[in-house]
Design a protein around this motif. Structure first.
Motif, short mmCIF file in Angstrom:
data_model
loop_
_atom_site.label_atom_id
_atom_site.label_comp_id
_atom_site.label_asym_id
_atom_site.label_seq_id
_atom_site.Cartn_x
_atom_site.Cartn_y
_atom_site.Cartn_z
N GLU A 24 -11.42 3.75 0.33
CA GLU A 24 -11.20 5.60 0.55
C GLU A 24 -12.58 5.83 1.01
O GLU A 24 -12.82 5.43 1.29
CB GLU A 24 -10.82 5.50 -0.95
CG GLU A 24 -9.34 5.36 -1.31
CD GLU A 24 -9.72 5.61 -2.90
OE1 GLU A 24 -8.27 6.31 -3.09
OE2 GLU A 24 -10.64 4.87 -3.93
N PRO A 25 -11.84 7.50 0.75
CA PRO A 25 -11.64 8.15 0.23
C PRO A 25 -10.11 8.55 2.12
O PRO A 25 -8.64 8.80 1.57
CB PRO A 25 -12.15 9.27 0.07
CG PRO A 25 -13.45 9.70 0.84
CD PRO A 25 -13.90 7.82 1.67
N ASP A 26 -10.69 8.47 2.84
CA ASP A 26 -9.27 8.81 4.31
C ASP A 26 -8.77 8.09 4.92
O ASP A 26 -8.13 7.97 5.89
CB ASP A 26 -10.00 10.13 5.11
CG ASP A 26 -10.61 11.50 4.46
OD1 ASP A 26 -10.53 11.60 3.37
OD2 ASP A 26 -12.01 11.57 4.62
N GLY A 27 -9.24 6.58 4.15
CA GLY A 27 -8.55 5.47 4.82
C GLY A 27 -7.65 5.51 5.10
O GLY A 27 -6.87 5.66 3.24
N GLU A 28 -6.86 4.85 6.02
CA GLU A 28 -5.43 3.94 5.61
C GLU A 28 -4.99 3.22 6.55
O GLU A 28 -5.34 2.16 7.57
CB GLU A 28 -3.96 5.12 6.71
CG GLU A 28 -4.10 6.49 6.02
CD GLU A 28 -3.05 7.48 6.70
OE1 GLU A 28 -3.25 8.15 6.31
OE2 GLU A 28 -3.82 7.13 8.05
N HIS A 33 0.45 7.02 -0.82
CA HIS A 33 1.41 7.80 0.06
C HIS A 33 1.67 6.90 1.42
O HIS A 33 0.86 6.35 1.80
CB HIS A 33 0.52 9.30 0.41
CG HIS A 33 1.35 9.88 1.01
ND1 HIS A 33 1.43 9.77 2.50
CD2 HIS A 33 2.49 10.43 0.98
CE1 HIS A 33 1.54 11.28 2.87
NE2 HIS A 33 2.51 11.04 2.20
N ARG A 84 -1.73 5.23 1.84
CA ARG A 84 -2.98 5.47 1.21
C ARG A 84 -2.56 5.55 -0.23
O ARG A 84 -2.02 5.75 -0.50
CB ARG A 84 -3.51 6.43 2.32
CG ARG A 84 -3.40 7.93 1.19
CD ARG A 84 -3.85 9.17 2.18
NE ARG A 84 -2.84 10.53 2.11
CZ ARG A 84 -2.24 11.63 1.27
NH1 ARG A 84 -3.24 10.72 0.01
NH2 ARG A 84 -1.68 11.58 1.86
N ARG A 123 -3.28 7.06 -3.89
CA ARG A 123 -2.98 9.15 -4.15
C ARG A 123 -4.20 8.74 -4.97
O ARG A 123 -3.28 9.40 -6.21
CB ARG A 123 -1.38 9.02 -4.54
CG ARG A 123 -0.36 9.03 -3.15
CD ARG A 123 0.76 8.90 -3.92
NE ARG A 123 0.95 11.00 -4.52
CZ ARG A 123 1.53 10.65 -4.95
NH1 ARG A 123 2.99 10.56 -5.03
NH2 ARG A 123 1.90 12.44 -5.71
N ARG A 124 -4.92 8.39 -4.82
CA ARG A 124 -5.97 8.32 -6.22
C ARG A 124 -6.37 9.36 -7.05
O ARG A 124 -6.47 10.23 -7.91
CB ARG A 124 -7.53 8.02 -5.62
CG ARG A 124 -8.31 8.48 -7.17
CD ARG A 124 -9.76 7.95 -6.22
NE ARG A 124 -10.22 6.34 -6.07
CZ ARG A 124 -10.05 5.05 -7.08
NH1 ARG A 124 -10.50 6.06 -8.24
NH2 ARG A 124 -10.72 4.28 -7.26
N ASP A 125 -6.29 10.50 -5.84
CA ASP A 125 -6.64 12.60 -6.62
C ASP A 125 -5.25 13.17 -7.48
O ASP A 125 -6.36 12.98 -9.26
CB ASP A 125 -6.73 13.55 -5.90
CG ASP A 125 -8.12 13.73 -4.90
OD1 ASP A 125 -9.10 12.67 -5.54
OD2 ASP A 125 -7.51 13.91 -3.57
#
Length: 114
Positions: free
Chosen positions: A42-46, A75, A86, A88-90
């Motif tokens: 995270e935050p942008d990793g997949e 997601h 990834r 979906r923490r938010d």
């Protein structure tokens, strides 16, 4: 052979996330491990499905990813022949504050035991 994208990936709306579905998705050690690995990037990793070293067959792995996606925990998107994942923490933090903070260390414990 049909392409992977022939079937649309369905993700629940953040407002529609159900506590019982999320808890059920997080109740399996393999799924907890997946969540912990995704939290590590995270935050942008997949991560592609194929990058997870899970102690189950490929078809069982697919089932675990589907449970997590349908519950709204992850997601997924297709990119060529890869399916990227990834966390979906938010959405989860907004709907169920602190839940992932409890689940992720448990997933790391699972990973450490493999």
């Amino acid at each position: 052979m049909a392409s992977r994208t022939a079937t649309e990936l369905v993700h629940p709306d953040p407002a529609g996330l159900r506590f019982t579905a999320v808890l059920a998705a997080l109740s399996d050690p393999v799924r907890l491990a997946i969540v912990a690995r995704l939290a590590d990037v995270e935050p942008d990793g997949e991560l592609a499905c194929t990058t997870f070293a899970l102690p189950v067959s490929k078809s069982t792995q697919s089932g675990h990813f589907k449970v997590l996606r349908e519950a709204g925990v992850i997601h997924q998107r297709d990119e060529g022949t890869r399916r990227l994942n990834r966390l979906r923490r938010d959405a989860l933090d907004a709907r169920f504050p602190g839940l992932l903070d409890l689940a992720i260390p448990q997933g790391h414990d699972v990973l450490a035991g493999w």
